[in-house]
Write an enzyme that holds these catalytic residues in place. Structure first.
Site, PDB file in Angstrom:
ATOM      1  N   THR A  16      40.113  40.375  43.643  1.00  0.00           N
ATOM      2  CA  THR A  16      40.437  41.777  43.939  1.00  0.00           C
ATOM      3  C   THR A  16      40.980  41.984  45.350  1.00  0.00           C
ATOM      4  OG1 THR A  16      38.693  42.416  42.422  1.00  0.00           O
ATOM      5  CG2 THR A  16      39.377  44.080  43.991  1.00  0.00           C
ATOM      6  N   ASP A  60      41.613  34.738  38.927  1.00  0.00           N
ATOM      7  CA  ASP A  60      40.384  35.524  38.936  1.00  0.00           C
ATOM      8  C   ASP A  60      39.246  34.526  39.102  1.00  0.00           C
ATOM      9  OD1 ASP A  60      39.324  38.407  37.998  1.00  0.00           O
ATOM     10  OD2 ASP A  60      37.942  36.835  37.334  1.00  0.00           O
ATOM     11  N   SER A  61      38.212  34.908  39.836  1.00  0.00           N
ATOM     12  CA  SER A  61      37.191  33.896  40.154  1.00  0.00           C
ATOM     13  C   SER A  61      36.396  33.470  38.922  1.00  0.00           C
ATOM     14  CB  SER A  61      36.276  34.373  41.280  1.00  0.00           C
ATOM     15  OG  SER A  61      35.308  35.250  40.821  1.00  0.00           O
ATOM     16  N   SER A  62      36.499  34.211  37.808  1.00  0.00           N
ATOM     17  CA  SER A  62      35.818  33.761  36.592  1.00  0.00           C
ATOM     18  C   SER A  62      36.517  32.519  36.018  1.00  0.00           C
ATOM     19  CB  SER A  62      35.770  34.879  35.550  1.00  0.00           C
ATOM     20  OG  SER A  62      37.063  35.385  35.344  1.00  0.00           O
ATOM     21  N   ASP A  93      33.087  37.308  42.224  1.00  0.00           N
ATOM     22  CA  ASP A  93      32.131  36.952  41.164  1.00  0.00           C
ATOM     23  C   ASP A  93      31.577  35.530  41.277  1.00  0.00           C
ATOM     24  OD1 ASP A  93      32.346  39.474  40.158  1.00  0.00           O
ATOM     25  OD2 ASP A  93      33.845  38.968  38.648  1.00  0.00           O
ATOM     26  N   THR A 168      23.999  34.592  47.227  1.00  0.00           N
ATOM     27  CA  THR A 168      24.096  34.907  45.807  1.00  0.00           C
ATOM     28  C   THR A 168      24.686  36.313  45.672  1.00  0.00           C
ATOM     29  OG1 THR A 168      22.824  34.927  43.767  1.00  0.00           O
ATOM     30  CG2 THR A 168      21.700  35.770  45.657  1.00  0.00           C
TER      31      THR A 168
END
Ligand code: ASP
Length: 241
Positions: A16, A60-62, A93, A168
């Site tokens: 983002t 995207d970090s996913s 994420d 985290t």
């Protein structure tokens, strides 16, 4: 001693923080990091030289995986002598996973590698991206007698600098999205940027950087809970783990 101006490399991987909303369609598109200094003029006030590099296609970090961790490590390795600090822009994420992995892959690191991201796109009116970006660069550029103050992989988010491998993600809605539950903050940004010097990692300055790229992906993370069955564990261990 004459003060040298630190060289900071900004590495955009995706997420983002590097997005802007198209005013006409409302769709998000990637920000042009080549014109970063013209688009975020505040960066010109920082006492450092900033260069940028981006992943060919921001992700995207996913979709992050170990091959991309190696790609980030290789960019740092290639620019290690020429640069005094690194800022890695990453989707929030899975940022803690990547930043933690890098902290173990970069053995004897003696320069700052600061991960950051944001909850809102950089082009948004209420964005947290600008503060996160500006302060991360400022942290990476901190020097004492022309030597970096921070010599480890850390994560900066919403006014706090953390040791990366203790973080985290705790919230997807709040600007305060990260926590370090078992290690104190390394720095806090308020009216002044307060660095917790006693808590900073002090690497052996005589050792050369060693970059570990050979990663074994046959790893499973097993969370033990009351009632966990032998059947479940047998399924996990019957794979090439
Ligand atoms: N889905 C995005 C990502 O993690 C969210 C973010 O950037 O914070 O890449």
């Amino acid at each position: 001693m004459t003060k040298t101006i630190p060289n900071i490399l900004l590495i955009y991987t995706g997420g983002t923080i590097g997005m802007i909303k198209d005013p006409e369609t409302g769709a998000l598109r990637a920000f042009d990091f080549n014109n970063l200094l013209d688009r975020i003029r505040e960066l010109k006030l920082l006492d450092c030289n900033i260069s940028t590099t981006t992943f060919d296609s921001p992700i995207d970090s996913s979709n992050m995986e170990p091959k991309y961790w190696v790609a980030i490590a290789e960019i740092i390795e290639k620019n290690y002598t020429a640069c005094d600090g690194f800022v890695v822009l990453h989707g929030s994420d899975t940022m803690s996973y990547t930043a933690s992995a890098l902290s173990f892959m970069l053995e004897h690191l003696a320069k700052p590698v600061v991960f950051t991201g944001s909850q809102l796109p950089i082009g948004d009116l209420r964005t947290d991206a600008k503060e996160n970006l500006i302060t991360s660069i400022q942290v990476a550029a901190l020097q004492h007698y022309n030597k970096p103050v921070i010599k480890e992989v850390c994560l900066y988010f919403e006014y706090k600098l953390y040791r990366a491998n203790r973080t985290t993600k705790i919230n997807a809605e709040h600007f305060e999205a990260f926590a370090s539950l078992n290690y104190p903050d390394l720095a806090e940004s308020g009216v002044h940027l307060k660095v917790n010097n006693e808590r900073l990692f002090k690497p052996n300055a005589r050792k050369e950087l060693v970059v570990h790229k050979n990663l074994d992906e046959n790893i499973a993370l097993v969370k033990l809970f009351p009632g966990i069955s032998e059947r479940l564990l047998t399924c996990i261990f019957n794979t090439p783990i």
